[in-house]
Write a protein that holds these residues in place. Structure first.
Motif, mmCIF file in Angstrom:
data_model
loop_
_atom_site.group_PDB
_atom_site.id
_atom_site.type_symbol
_atom_site.label_atom_id
_atom_site.label_comp_id
_atom_site.label_asym_id
_atom_site.label_seq_id
_atom_site.Cartn_x
_atom_site.Cartn_y
_atom_site.Cartn_z
ATOM 1 N N GLU A 15 0.729 -1.168 -0.266
ATOM 2 C CA GLU A 15 0.175 0.025 0.277
ATOM 3 C C GLU A 15 0.769 1.164 -0.181
ATOM 4 N N ASP A 46 2.161 -6.552 6.128
ATOM 5 C CA ASP A 46 2.334 -7.937 5.855
ATOM 6 C C ASP A 46 3.612 -8.327 4.083
ATOM 7 N N ASP A 110 -6.985 1.046 3.224
ATOM 8 C CA ASP A 110 -7.373 1.852 2.024
ATOM 9 C C ASP A 110 -8.014 2.830 1.500
ATOM 10 N N GLN A 112 -10.959 2.557 2.179
ATOM 11 C CA GLN A 112 -12.349 2.253 1.898
ATOM 12 C C GLN A 112 -12.687 1.873 2.830
ATOM 13 N N SER A 219 -7.468 -4.195 -5.585
ATOM 14 C CA SER A 219 -7.236 -4.987 -4.326
ATOM 15 C C SER A 219 -6.648 -6.008 -4.517
#
Ligand code: UDP
Ligand code: MG
Length: 322
Positions: A15, A46, A110, A112, A219
């Motif tokens: 990200e 991660d 993100d 969202q 995604s």
């Protein structure tokens, strides 16, 4: 007066571009709430292969500098750096293990999950709810097949599992410390977090929110990953797919017995008639297929039993920056 601490658990996988905008927007909300809450941000890297870790460290330094000037806010950022990519469920697990707040809120990196919803979640928490679930009002960011699959999954899950997972509720939610302590007791290897969260129970309430488009990037969940997540979701919380074979087998056996009796009597009365290639082939192929599906379902569960028995840790941490 000591402030209540709210822990935000945020998993980051590639990200890099999104880190700065994410913190920028999140901080605006935290700033408005600083008189009432202290914040602990647990960011999990991660196993990103891009600059996510550097960006996180940079964002942390910027924030620390900013906070030194503004001694009214209590905000900390902890970065948990995984040794490789372990997946979102593992990242959430690590975050929850390291969160120390009175309430814990997992949210996506993100944007969202809009940070502006945090005050609403906290308000419901103050009203006494132990779990506040953010429910997406629409799936306009998903395409048709995704919507259909999601609906099917939630319907099926509700039918065959003992836990109730409300439709369109993801990982974005607030959990009281009591709930988090309960969640931490579930150390299973197949970690379907939405199911684990639902399994522990507690008093919950739904809060609607509008899912936003991803801030940057794309995604990391493709159809195959989502399918496997759905399988984990079903097998972790239901044994119906295993047990259904008993009944299916019973039904097939009964049908076979009735048909056999019919053939037997017919042969006695009318004698042998040789043709029957089509019906034989159909029966062999059909039953062969049914048996393979049955074995496949056994395999799904056996594979998961195998991974549980090995009891490997859900994640490995390279370093914690705090
Ligand atoms: N994520 C993660 N590990 C992964 C995949 C995703 O930590 O292996 C994080 C990702 O950085 C994001 C969140 O999980 O913060 C949701 O991922 P994504 O946006 O790709 O999924 P979607 O929103 O499409 O479900
Ligand atoms: Mg996303």
């Amino acid at each position: 007066m000591t402030l209540k601490t709210v822990s935000l658990v945020i998993p980051f996988f590639n990200e890099g571009q999104g880190v700065a905008p994410f913190f920028q927007r999140l901080m605006q909300t935290c700033h408005k709430l600083k008189a009432r809450y202290a914040f602990q941000m647990v960011c999990i890297n991660d196993g990103s292969t891009d600059a996510t870790l550097d960006e996180l460290v940079k964002a942390r330094q910027t924030l620390m500098g900013f906070l030194a000037d503004d001694n009214a806010s209590e905000i900390t950022i902890t970065i948990i750096d995984f040794s490789r990519n372990f997946g979102k469920e593992a990242a959430l697990t690590a975050g929850i293990d390291h969160a120390t707040g009175d309430a814990v809120i997992p949210m996506d990196a993100d944007l969202q999950h809009p940070p502006e919803l945090l005050p609403v979640l906290l308000e419901k928490w103050e009203e006494g709810y132990e779990v506040v679930l953010a429910q997406r009002t629409s799936r306009h960011t998903d395409h048709f097949a995704q919507k259909f699959a999601a609906r099917l999954f939630y319907k099926l899950h509700q039918k065959i599992s003992q836990i109730h997972m409300p439709a369109d509720v993801g990982d974005f939610r607030l959990m009281d410390r009591r709930v988090v302590n309960a969640v931490k007791q579930l150390r299973e290897n197949n970690r379907f977090m939405k199911g684990i969260f639902a399994w522990v129970g507690f008093k919950s309430v739904l809060v609607p929110f509008e899912v936003e488009a991803r801030s940057t990037g794309h995604s990391s969940f493709n159809v195959w990953k989502l399918w496997n997540l759905a399988l984990d979701g079903i097998t972790s919380f239901s044994t119906v797919p295993l047990r259904v074979w008993t009944y299916l087998g019973g039904l097939v056996s009964l049908t076979a017995f009735l048909y056999a009796s019919y053939i037997f009597v017919r042969t006695l009365v009318y004698g042998v008639d040789t043709p029957g290639y089509a019906s034989l082939m159909i029966a062999i192929l059909f039953l062969g297929g049914v048996q393979l599906i049955g074995i496949g379902v056994l395999g799904e569960y056996l594979g998961r039993v195998y991974s549980e028995v090995k009891a490997r840790p859900a994640y490995i941490i390279r370093q914690i920056i705090s």
